[in-house]
Enzyme design. Structure first.
Site, PDB file in Angstrom:
ATOM      1  CG  HIS A 157      -1.859   1.019   1.452  1.00 47.24           C
ATOM      2  ND1 HIS A 157      -3.161   0.920   1.001  1.00 47.24           N
ATOM      3  CD2 HIS A 157      -1.767   2.213   2.073  1.00 47.24           C
ATOM      4  CE1 HIS A 157      -3.824   2.014   1.342  1.00 47.24           C
ATOM      5  NE2 HIS A 157      -3.010   2.827   1.995  1.00 47.24           N
TER       6      HIS A 157
ATOM      7  CG  MET B  92      -4.694   9.955   1.336  1.00 48.20           C
ATOM      8  SD  MET B  92      -3.796   9.437   2.798  1.00 48.20           S
ATOM      9  CE  MET B  92      -2.549   8.421   2.036  1.00 48.20           C
TER      10      MET B  92
END
Ligand code: DX5
Ligand code: ZN
Length: 223
Positions: free
Chosen positions: A35, A70
């Protein structure tokens, strides 16, 4: 029969000075996915990895690169992360004017599409957007930092999304990101999670990465 749970280790808690070795160690320890927490200093205060970092370590493994954007204006960066070797790309519902269009674009470019939702964001849009998603990722914490506690409403939100996916008969996976450790993993899985992200629990485990992943898997299997 317990379902298969995937673990996606977040490289956010890796030693950035030795990122290549850390990737190899996490692969060796048995993480299903890697990730990548991509932060832009705007949507989140910190700045982290860009596509050049993914590209630099891409040749070390063929494990699934789970890329968590993000960032504001994700549409500008999606092609660059695809080019760098991302397998899945996650955009935030809070950062996209037209999430369905971006999710479809991610799929068209050959990646798994993921829509991520912050803890305070209502889930009403999921009903309409789920068909565009290979994965829905629920944040257990506000984005920005590893090591924060698992939010108290997270498991109820997982169950709510599980219900929507099952009612629509879709194969969409539910991923949970933030606060996953040996004390919280059982409730996330019992609520309906399929993919678990973990940064600090894996990287700070006193017995090492493989022991951390094994502990999470064992608890998940009996949840
Ligand atoms: C937070 C990141 C998470 C975080 C998880 O902005 O999206 O992936 O690294 O960290 P832990 O597992 O320590 O909560
Ligand atoms: Zn993340």
């Amino acid at each position: 029969m317990p379902k298969d749970i995937l673990i996606s280790t977040s490289m956010l808690s890796a030693d950035f000075a030795r990122m290549g070795e850390e990737v190899e160690a996490i692969v060796e320890a048995g993480s299903d996915w890697l990730h990548w927490d991509v932060m832009d200093g705007h949507f989140t205060d910190p700045l982290t990895h860009g596509p050049l970092v993914l590209k630099a370590v891409r040749e070390l493994t063929d494990r699934f690169f789970d890329t968590h954007l993000m960032i504001t204006n994700p549409e500008k960066q999606i092609p660059l992360f695809v080019e760098a070797g991302a397998d899945g790309i996650s955009i935030h519902i809070e950062a996209a004017d037209d999430p369905a269009r971006l999710l479809d674009d991610i799929r068209k470019r050959g990646c798994k599409s993921c829509l991520t939702v912050n803890p305070p964001t209502p889930l009403d849009e999921i009903e309409r957007l789920v068909e565009h998603c290979d994965i829905i990722m629920l944040m257990g914490v506000m984005p920005g930092y590893a090591g924060q506690p698992y939010g108290e409403h997270t498991s109820a939100r997982i169950s709510q999304v599980r219900e929507v996916i099952d009612r629509q008969g879709l194969p969409t996976l539910i991923e949970v990101d933030g606060g996953i450790n040996d004390a919280t993993v059982a409730e996330a899985v019992a609520a309906g999670a399929d993919v678990l992200v973990s940064a600090s629990y894996v990287f700070k485990h006193p017995q090492g990465y493989a022991a951390a992943l094994e502990a999470l898997r064992e608890i998940a299997a009996s949840a």
